[in-house]
Design an enzyme around this catalytic site. Sequence first.
Site, short mmCIF file in Angstrom:
data_model
loop_
_atom_site.label_atom_id
_atom_site.label_comp_id
_atom_site.label_asym_id
_atom_site.label_seq_id
_atom_site.Cartn_x
_atom_site.Cartn_y
_atom_site.Cartn_z
N HIS A 117 1.00 -0.86 -0.11
CA HIS A 117 -0.11 0.05 0.17
C HIS A 117 1.09 1.16 0.01
O HIS A 117 2.19 1.70 0.78
CB HIS A 117 -0.95 -0.44 1.07
CG HIS A 117 -2.32 1.18 0.84
ND1 HIS A 117 -2.24 1.94 1.29
CD2 HIS A 117 -3.74 0.65 0.76
CE1 HIS A 117 -3.39 2.55 1.01
NE2 HIS A 117 -4.07 1.30 1.12
N TYR A 135 -8.07 10.31 3.72
CA TYR A 135 -8.07 11.83 4.54
C TYR A 135 -9.39 12.66 4.00
O TYR A 135 -9.07 12.87 2.86
CB TYR A 135 -7.01 11.92 4.95
CG TYR A 135 -6.00 10.85 5.59
CD1 TYR A 135 -5.09 10.30 4.64
CD2 TYR A 135 -6.04 10.50 7.06
CE1 TYR A 135 -4.14 10.03 5.40
CE2 TYR A 135 -5.30 9.80 7.11
CZ TYR A 135 -4.15 9.75 6.69
OH TYR A 135 -3.37 8.12 7.21
N PRO A 161 -3.40 7.76 16.99
CA PRO A 161 -3.54 7.38 15.25
C PRO A 161 -3.67 7.41 14.59
O PRO A 161 -3.11 6.83 12.40
CB PRO A 161 -5.12 6.19 15.68
CG PRO A 161 -5.78 7.55 16.00
CD PRO A 161 -4.64 8.12 17.23
N LYS A 181 0.81 4.64 13.35
CA LYS A 181 2.42 4.19 13.54
C LYS A 181 3.26 3.52 14.85
O LYS A 181 3.56 3.13 14.85
CB LYS A 181 3.46 5.39 13.73
CG LYS A 181 3.54 6.48 12.54
CD LYS A 181 5.13 7.63 13.38
CE LYS A 181 4.99 8.76 11.45
NZ LYS A 181 5.94 7.01 11.02
N TYR A 238 6.25 9.61 7.07
CA TYR A 238 4.35 8.81 6.67
C TYR A 238 4.85 6.88 7.13
O TYR A 238 4.15 6.76 8.27
CB TYR A 238 3.98 9.23 6.13
CG TYR A 238 2.33 9.34 5.78
CD1 TYR A 238 1.93 7.43 5.21
CD2 TYR A 238 1.37 8.57 6.90
CE1 TYR A 238 0.94 6.59 4.65
CE2 TYR A 238 -0.05 8.25 6.84
CZ TYR A 238 -0.15 7.79 5.94
OH TYR A 238 -1.48 6.88 5.71
#
Length: 407
Positions: A83, A213, A305, A309, A404
């Site tokens: 991904h 998002y 969250p 991570k 990220y």
Amino acid sequence: MTESHTSRTLCESADVVVLGAGPAGLVVGLLLQAAGIDCVILERASRTHVQTRARAGFLAPNTVRVLERHDLADGLHRDGRRHGTCEFRTEDGRFRLDYGSLGQGGQHHVYPQQNLVTDLLTRYLDSGGRIRFRTEGLAVRDADSARPSVTTREPDGRPTRWTARYVAGCDGRHGAARRSLPPDTVRHHRHDHGVTWLGLLAATPPSLDAVGYAIHAHGFAGHMARTADVTRYYLQWRRGTPADAWPEQRVWDELDIRMRAADHGPLRRGALLERGVFDLTCDVVEPLRHGSLFLAGDAASLLAPAAAKGANLAVLEAEILAQALVDALARGDTAGLDAYSDRCLAHIWRAQEFTGWMTRLLHAAPEQDRGAGGGSFFHAALQRSRLNSLRTSRIHQDWFAENYVGV
Ligand code: APR
């Protein structure tokens, strides 16, 4: 391991006692076991509970490297899916970030954490690892000595005392390791991002081929694939509102609104299997070492969250701790243990900084700032500027990708 009985308390021992069988505890146990170190994992829950506890499964390249290095990645490569794309949806339209091809970051592997934990646990047991389920650690004593002990409660309620040379506290934010830290030497940094999420697990395939998002005047909404048939959704939620306050229909209608389904296509609806409300908070314990007691994973720090991570940081810390324990016990070299806390705190604060930035990117104004005359406008303007910078600046996109995915 030796056993003895004093009065009613059973006494046992191991060179290393590991508290907790989550990602952190299992990686520590496995790496110690592989190096021939005498260790035992003490886990409060049952084996079934540990193996079925549904948790996020966004594994970073470093986590994959640790698993591959120790020949633990078969399940991941068989059933996991790569991904590497985020899709941001805002009032200015949507844009996609193929973070897997940007910066030095690499891609995530989507692999449910319960599968990872099952793989780790199965390997640990198959290689003769010792673990005690339904055994709750109560306290770590004499951590400042070379002979710490862990008092536990057995499944039948009987008290047990484990003596060890070292204790790895991998039992999460509410575990015995944190409770046993000497209050006069520990600094406990806590932060509330002022945002609450309703987390949903839906019995439906993902609606996007990306992490979604959505930033909307109603609040944030998120979409994360979990498996081919289950998808995780999030809704920014008014603090204090119960998880079941809305019927399913209203939840899906609100997800459609915030993810702008009218512009970008409908979401694939399905039964809501799970709901949970949680505040986006974080904390860090400093230092991570107290004599012979070391903290790793959620016992060391908790992350909001927003950038998935937690488990990746836990695996990184577990590998660093396990290597340091092997150096100390097999070679008498304690340099790794002496450096453990500072080394892991550097990773933790880097992850906290990015997660804090990400949380502010996704949410206009913390609850407490709303209504402060223009406060929410100011936050919304900052947020829009951050999003436009991410949309247009390649340098910013490289920075995003590296942080990220990295830990
Ligand atoms: N005694 C023994 N075991 C305990 C105790 C105790 N007193 N308290 C908690 N535990 C066990 C829990 O049952 C759990 O299995 O410790 C384990 C802690 O596991 P996690 O909560 O998964 O924490 P960690 O291994 O640090 O993983 C961190 O992984 O779970 C994800 O994203 C999540 O950020 C988190 C990350």
